[in-house]
Design a protein around this motif. Structure first.
Motif, PDB file in Angstrom:
ATOM      1  N   ARG A 264     -21.209  69.254  96.383  1.00 23.43           N
ATOM      2  CA  ARG A 264     -21.949  68.402  95.462  1.00 23.43           C
ATOM      3  C   ARG A 264     -21.669  66.937  95.772  1.00 23.43           C
ATOM      4  O   ARG A 264     -20.643  66.584  96.367  1.00 23.43           O
ATOM      5  N   VAL A 265     -22.601  66.081  95.348  1.00 19.31           N
ATOM      6  CA  VAL A 265     -22.444  64.635  95.432  1.00 19.31           C
ATOM      7  C   VAL A 265     -22.664  64.093  94.026  1.00 19.31           C
ATOM      8  O   VAL A 265     -23.645  64.439  93.356  1.00 19.31           O
TER       9      VAL A 265
ATOM     10  N   ASP B 103     -19.567  55.378  99.934  1.00 25.69           N
ATOM     11  CA  ASP B 103     -18.235  55.833  99.532  1.00 25.69           C
ATOM     12  C   ASP B 103     -17.761  55.142  98.258  1.00 25.69           C
ATOM     13  O   ASP B 103     -16.980  55.716  97.494  1.00 25.69           O
TER      14      ASP B 103
ATOM     15  N   LEU C   1     -26.895  64.109 104.182  1.00 21.38           N
ATOM     16  CA  LEU C   1     -25.737  64.779 103.609  1.00 21.38           C
ATOM     17  C   LEU C   1     -26.027  66.270 103.577  1.00 21.38           C
ATOM     18  O   LEU C   1     -27.121  66.688 103.173  1.00 21.38           O
TER      19      LEU C   1
ATOM     20  N   LEU D  46     -25.143  69.570 101.768  1.00 18.95           N
ATOM     21  CA  LEU D  46     -24.528  70.050 100.524  1.00 18.95           C
ATOM     22  C   LEU D  46     -24.651  71.557 100.423  1.00 18.95           C
ATOM     23  O   LEU D  46     -24.969  72.106  99.365  1.00 18.95           O
TER      24      LEU D  46
ATOM     25  N   ALA E 102     -19.416  69.476 100.867  1.00 20.34           N
ATOM     26  CA  ALA E 102     -20.370  68.388 101.141  1.00 20.34           C
ATOM     27  C   ALA E 102     -19.846  67.486 102.243  1.00 20.34           C
ATOM     28  O   ALA E 102     -18.660  67.130 102.255  1.00 20.34           O
ATOM     29  N   LYS E 103     -20.715  67.079 103.164  1.00 15.58           N
ATOM     30  CA  LYS E 103     -20.287  66.245 104.284  1.00 15.58           C
ATOM     31  C   LYS E 103     -21.473  65.490 104.864  1.00 15.58           C
ATOM     32  O   LYS E 103     -22.636  65.879 104.696  1.00 15.58           O
TER      33      LYS E 103
ATOM     34  N   LEU F 154     -18.097  62.919  97.212  1.00 13.00           N
ATOM     35  CA  LEU F 154     -18.435  64.220  97.773  1.00 13.00           C
ATOM     36  C   LEU F 154     -17.357  65.229  97.413  1.00 13.00           C
ATOM     37  O   LEU F 154     -16.166  64.926  97.455  1.00 13.00           O
ATOM     38  N   TYR F 155     -17.793  66.454  97.073  1.00 15.09           N
ATOM     39  CA  TYR F 155     -16.858  67.517  96.686  1.00 15.09           C
ATOM     40  C   TYR F 155     -17.229  68.801  97.416  1.00 15.09           C
ATOM     41  O   TYR F 155     -18.373  68.982  97.844  1.00 15.09           O
TER      42      TYR F 155
END
Length: 333
Positions: A63-64, A39, A57, A59, A48-49, A44-45
């Motif tokens: 995105r990351v 973090d 992740l 995606l 993404a999670k 993350l956007y």
């Protein structure tokens, strides 16, 4: 013997100096669990999670991005910055393929991302980016060769270089865990991409490569960002990222500053200029040449001395047989 040790010491000092050049930016995440510090390093956007208890992740449409800007030049004196990145991923597709995903390099001054663009990246004119696409959708407007290819892109998804992954028995949408190595060498302005199945060794040669001069794309040296972006459109494609590492390094002093691709010199008919190396390397070469010359001279002198002295034999007077003395009186008896 002392000269030999001094030469070896100077050589290894230069070599280790290049290996231990200060890394400007680096991170390594083998997972993305709650105890990790991603973090503070990654953002993350979109959709993404973190999933699977931090094992990956997702995606799928998101995105990351690495948070810290990276300068094209670094250090004192300023030197070009090279980078390398490695990640593991898998993709699955349902009834319809999505776009796939891209590893992208971009400037913070550009509004790059658009939720409706290919791979989630904007297609507006004037937006600059460098990307490696892992494309699972054959799009005629970009001249895609199929829905299973890797390409190198420069501010457009009409790829500069592209390779069909089916030709090396790899599939992006096969739910197979794959690993990727992307290396950018600032000295040669060369971007290399390698792909292999998870657990296999890093390939010796690149799957594809291209000559890219980042300093000409962004001459302001304001810094660039790196990230992974995916967009599945209306499909059920799922993109999982299992690990990601990134590292930059300064350009060593002795590194050649011209392209190293031999094809770039073919047929030009021009003299290739040799750039000066640093003093230590020149000293090593000079010492080696001097050592070879002295060795040859010593061997010549030794052979000459051996010829003159060792093969000579002492000259002794010839020995004649001694004639017996005849007593004439004894003969007359």
């Amino acid at each position: 013997m002392a000269l030999k040790h001094l030469i070896l010491l100077c050589f290894f000092t230069s070599y280790l100096k290049s290996l231990t050049a200060v890394s400007n930016s680096s991170f390594t995440f083998k997972n993305f669990g709650q105890n990790s510090s991603f973090d503070s390093v990654l953002s993350l956007y979109g959709g993404a999670k973190v999933v699977n208890d931090g094992q990956s992740l997702q995606l799928t449409t998101g995105r990351v991005i690495y948070k810290n800007p990276i300068k094209f030049y670094s250090g004192t004196p300023q030197k070009l910055v090279s980078f390398e990145t490695y990640f593991e991923f898998s993709m699955t597709s349902g009834s319809r393929n999505g776009d796939g995903f891209v590893f992208v390099v971009f400037s913070g001054r550009d509004d790059l991302f658009d939720g409706n663009g290919s791979f989630g990246v904007s297609n507006r004119d004037g937006v600059k980016f460098l990307s490696v696409e892992f494309d699972t959708l054959m799009d005629d407007k970009y001249g895609d060769i199929n829905g299973n290819h890797v390409g190198i892109d420069l501010s457009s998804f009409v790829s500069l270089k592209v390779v069909n992954l089916s030709s090396v028995d790899l599939g992006l949408n096969s739910d197979t865990r794959l690993q990727v190595w992307i290396d950018y060498e600032a000295g040669s302005r060369r971007l290399e991409v390698r792909v292999n199945k998870f657990g296999e060794n890093r390939p010796l040669g690149p799957l594809l490569f291209g000559q890219i001069d980042i300093t000409k794309i962004w001459p302001e040296n304001d810094g660039f960002f790196v990230g992974l972006s995916s967009f599945n459109g209306n499909s059920s494609q799922i993109f999982n990222l299992y690990s990601w590492s990134f590292k930059t390094r300064q350009q060593p002093d002795w590194m050649h500053s011209e392209p190293l691709d031999p094809v770039s010199f073919k047929g030009k008919g021009k003299e290739i200029k040799v750039h000066k190396e640093n003093d230590c390397v020149l000293w090593i070469v000079s010492a080696l040449i001097l050592g070879v010359g002295l060795g040859a001279l010593g061997s010549f002198v030794g052979m000459l001395m051996w010829t003159v002295f060792a093969k000579r034999r002492p000259i002794a007077p010839e020995e004649y047989a001694v004639k017996p003395v005849v007593d004439e009186k004894s003969l007359s008896k």
